[in-house]
Design a protein around this motif. Sequence first.
Motif, PDB file in Angstrom:
ATOM      1  N   MET A   1       0.879  -1.180  -0.056  1.00 31.63           N
ATOM      2  CA  MET A   1       0.046   0.065   0.094  1.00 31.63           C
ATOM      3  C   MET A   1       0.827   1.144  -0.185  1.00 31.63           C
ATOM      4  N   THR A   2       1.905   1.265   0.777  1.00 29.87           N
ATOM      5  CA  THR A   2       2.934   2.295   0.893  1.00 29.87           C
ATOM      6  C   THR A   2       4.301   1.703   0.935  1.00 29.87           C
TER       7      THR A   2
ATOM      8  N   LEU B   1       1.853  -3.692   3.614  1.00 27.33           N
ATOM      9  CA  LEU B   1       0.777  -4.241   2.855  1.00 27.33           C
ATOM     10  C   LEU B   1      -0.579  -4.941   3.603  1.00 27.33           C
ATOM     11  N   MET B   2      -1.614  -5.065   3.228  1.00 24.34           N
ATOM     12  CA  MET B   2      -2.500  -5.682   3.904  1.00 24.34           C
ATOM     13  C   MET B   2      -2.946  -6.597   3.248  1.00 24.34           C
ATOM     14  N   ASN B   3      -3.412  -7.832   3.694  1.00 22.46           N
ATOM     15  CA  ASN B   3      -4.152  -8.967   3.115  1.00 22.46           C
ATOM     16  C   ASN B   3      -5.176  -9.549   4.036  1.00 22.46           C
ATOM     17  N   LYS B   4      -6.479  -9.131   3.747  1.00 25.48           N
ATOM     18  CA  LYS B   4      -7.654  -9.628   4.724  1.00 25.48           C
ATOM     19  C   LYS B   4      -7.097  -9.072   6.031  1.00 25.48           C
ATOM     20  N   GLY B   5      -7.175  -9.968   7.104  1.00 23.61           N
ATOM     21  CA  GLY B   5      -7.025  -9.312   8.414  1.00 23.61           C
ATOM     22  C   GLY B   5      -5.664  -9.172   8.760  1.00 23.61           C
ATOM     23  N   ILE B   6      -4.552  -9.463   8.039  1.00 24.67           N
ATOM     24  CA  ILE B   6      -3.294  -9.088   8.208  1.00 24.67           C
ATOM     25  C   ILE B   6      -2.682  -7.934   7.687  1.00 24.67           C
ATOM     26  N   LEU B   7      -2.245  -7.003   8.560  1.00 28.59           N
ATOM     27  CA  LEU B   7      -1.402  -5.768   8.266  1.00 28.59           C
ATOM     28  C   LEU B   7       0.053  -5.893   8.533  1.00 28.59           C
TER      29      LEU B   7
ATOM     30  N   SER C   1      -2.994   2.588  13.845  1.00 26.79           N
ATOM     31  CA  SER C   1      -3.775   2.305  12.616  1.00 26.79           C
ATOM     32  C   SER C   1      -4.636   0.920  12.469  1.00 26.79           C
ATOM     33  N   SER C   2      -3.863   0.150  13.006  1.00 26.19           N
ATOM     34  CA  SER C   2      -4.667  -1.136  12.880  1.00 26.19           C
ATOM     35  C   SER C   2      -5.829  -1.204  13.880  1.00 26.19           C
ATOM     36  N   THR C   3      -5.632  -0.788  15.294  1.00 28.37           N
ATOM     37  CA  THR C   3      -6.580  -0.523  16.342  1.00 28.37           C
ATOM     38  C   THR C   3      -7.809   0.317  15.757  1.00 28.37           C
ATOM     39  N   VAL C   4      -7.814   1.377  15.275  1.00 24.14           N
ATOM     40  CA  VAL C   4      -8.894   2.210  14.610  1.00 24.14           C
ATOM     41  C   VAL C   4      -9.778   1.175  13.784  1.00 24.14           C
ATOM     42  N   LEU C   5      -9.095   0.576  12.487  1.00 29.60           N
ATOM     43  CA  LEU C   5      -9.866  -0.329  11.905  1.00 29.60           C
ATOM     44  C   LEU C   5     -10.358  -1.462  12.570  1.00 29.60           C
ATOM     45  N   ALA C   6      -9.690  -1.933  13.702  1.00 30.01           N
ATOM     46  CA  ALA C   6     -10.376  -3.055  14.337  1.00 30.01           C
ATOM     47  C   ALA C   6     -11.656  -2.528  15.237  1.00 30.01           C
ATOM     48  N   TYR C   7     -11.524  -1.236  15.789  1.00 33.71           N
ATOM     49  CA  TYR C   7     -12.951  -0.773  16.289  1.00 33.71           C
ATOM     50  C   TYR C   7     -13.792  -0.403  15.346  1.00 33.71           C
ATOM     51  N   ASN C   8     -13.550   0.181  14.210  1.00 32.67           N
ATOM     52  CA  ASN C   8     -14.761   0.220  13.363  1.00 32.67           C
ATOM     53  C   ASN C   8     -15.204  -0.998  12.753  1.00 32.67           C
ATOM     54  N   ASP C   9     -14.400  -2.051  12.544  1.00 27.49           N
ATOM     55  CA  ASP C   9     -15.043  -3.413  12.153  1.00 27.49           C
ATOM     56  C   ASP C   9     -15.980  -3.870  13.169  1.00 27.49           C
TER      57      ASP C   9
ATOM     58  N   SER D   1     -11.688  -0.203   3.045  1.00 27.55           N
ATOM     59  CA  SER D   1     -12.409  -0.799   1.724  1.00 27.55           C
ATOM     60  C   SER D   1     -11.976  -2.231   1.735  1.00 27.55           C
ATOM     61  N   HIS D   2     -10.709  -2.804   2.018  1.00 26.46           N
ATOM     62  CA  HIS D   2     -10.216  -3.983   1.748  1.00 26.46           C
ATOM     63  C   HIS D   2     -11.024  -4.995   2.749  1.00 26.46           C
TER      64      HIS D   2
END
Length: 722
Positions: A510-511, A519-525, A551-559, A619-620
């Motif tokens: 990704m960056t 990179l990100m693949n499904k649940g793995i950052l 970053s991962s924690t915020v995604l986990a919360y929104n999930d 999105s992913h």
Amino acid sequence: MEKIVVVDNKERLEEYARTIEKFFVLYTKSFPDADEREDPQIIIRRIHDGNFKPYSPSTAIILAVGDSCVFGGSIVEYYRESQCMLLTYIVIDTASRGKGIARKILHDGISHFIKTKGEHVKAVFFESNIPGETDNDSFDPWQRYQVFSKLGAKWIDIAYAQPSLGKGKDRVYNLNFFIFPSFSGIGNRLQKEVVVSFMDVFYRELGVENPQADSDFRTMLQSIEDCSHDGYIPLKEMPRQEQNVFSFQNVSVAYHFSEQFIDPKGKQLPDGMVSCPVFGSYEFDLFQFRFQSKLGRPYRTVCKTGAPVKTITVRFPEKIEFITEGHFETLINRQPELQVEVKLNCTRFKNGNHIWTLVFNPVLDCSFTQTDIIKLINLFNRSQECSNIESSTVFFDGQQKFDTIESLAKSLAVVCSKHSFNLMYSGVVQVDAPGDLANPDTNSEVWKEVIAAIDKVAKNDFAEKSELEKRYLKEKEVRDILNIMCGFALGIFDYNRMSYEEVLDTIMPMTSSVHTFVLMNKGILASFSMDDKLFETVKSNIGMNPYLLISSTVLAYNDTESSKSEEELDGLLDSKNPAGSLRYLISKRKYLERKINEEILPNVFHYPTERIIFEKGMSHRGISDRIENVRNRFEELVSLIDDGITSRKANSDIIVSVLLAAISILSLEKVYGNIFQAIDKYGSFAEAWKIYGMRWLAFLAFFVIAISLTARFVIRSKKKIK
């Protein structure tokens, strides 16, 4: 040029007597354990005399011979009662190995022996030593497994015990049980009755008169039953030994857990947790300007400070089982225990809910192998391999044992038993430059070159992509590094099977920069770096680059919050009786609107890298789609509420109409009562009409109007309710 000879009768025994003597010299040398080696004279007697005792099998010696030498051979037994064969021994002279002789013995010799039986052979079985449990062996058992795998063998994973082969010999327990499925046209599973029938005959032939009364036989039957599905035993690939190329000292794996903790004011901290100025500074730095005020911060992370770093033991299963491309694979793990350092933090959001994060690092001056890392990733990642890691791994905090990582984290976090506390199937892995296993302190320069190359490929440098492919095909270390990166990104053990294009698609970042890529693949950052200085700085207290962690924690919360909203809304709309009380539906609508529009976080980050991780993660992982689905289904909820309001109004109309009808009936009864009284009083209807006629007409008109209105209200109400 070798020739395949099948010796299965006394004429052939006499013809090849001297050749058979040479074969048994090779046989004795190749099977040094006397308990595993059957007496050659018994084998010869079975061929010479045929079935000289009950259950005695038809036996053949298959030889690969030259002009005056024996290259190798095998001994095969056919048990007619079960219609199964057992390849009891196969030996190849050391100087003749690697020349395809074993394949010729199997395909030419056994195929010929099968044809002589004149009936369908249900299975061709064989045994082989278990690596690590055999002290006396003439050939590396792992290498033997590789040979059998190339010959098409499959593993029947049962608790196999070989009965004693004769007087003075012990039973043998260090054997695995296998099959060559191609001889019988078998796919990836075998009827369990075929195995049971063979074992019964086999045990009887070796002197066990009543197998059902034998403890080893009963244990074996139970293991057959345990691994069977719908009457069939799955056939697994040959077991493989865990093999590692690199070790990693600078590595961390993070796990997220959601705790539903209702404290809307957001003031209460978890027990034993305090604000951490180190973590807080990184967290504050990432916020957009509008979120940096004290009241504007959407979350705050706390951790245990002052406590010594905790070390726990992770005990993985000795047999790691997984499925790859439709095949059942087994990885044998002879050192299943791993010591890890644990760091714990908790991120508290405005709605009072928590995301806990557990970080695993190697203990001081130790490292993780690449297989260790994939095992740790499998504790949270539901990969396509469906491994047994999550279900079969246990954890020890001192003497206290935990059967799941969830129960371990809940204990470390001291979470109230009444709170919902769940492992999330997303997490982070950060890997810095590895060392060679022989010298763990040495960083790999090739690792640095690969990261720089990936950065160029990500920026559409096609010349670099072509050059990297050439190196992948020619240089083992480049191939190992790219494959291992792919294994980390997917959380899979069978990473070596992938092609260059598949690997590149998987690890496209990704960056990226010349020093790191994410990179990100499904649940793995996943993050791969070279000499990450920030990682070195925070490794002892936070355990991982905090920018990745946040970053991962915020995604986990929104999930978590979006998933909960979708689940609640679906429950309201998809149930058989969705209406419930109108007040309840209205309150749920307000609750869900607040959760979706206010509690789920927008992109709160300031820096480009974290903003990209957030946007692509939403999105992913389908979080944005889930939120959109909830918003779309709000219309259904609004319609349901409107129907409830309409139904309530319709019910009110019906009540009014009924009351009007009741009044009309009472009025009519009074009018007609007055008519009869007037007639009695004045003696005739004509005289009574003169006095009361207009009043009676008025009452009659009122009655007709009331009945009409009642009918109209009832019909209209029914239409509205429908």
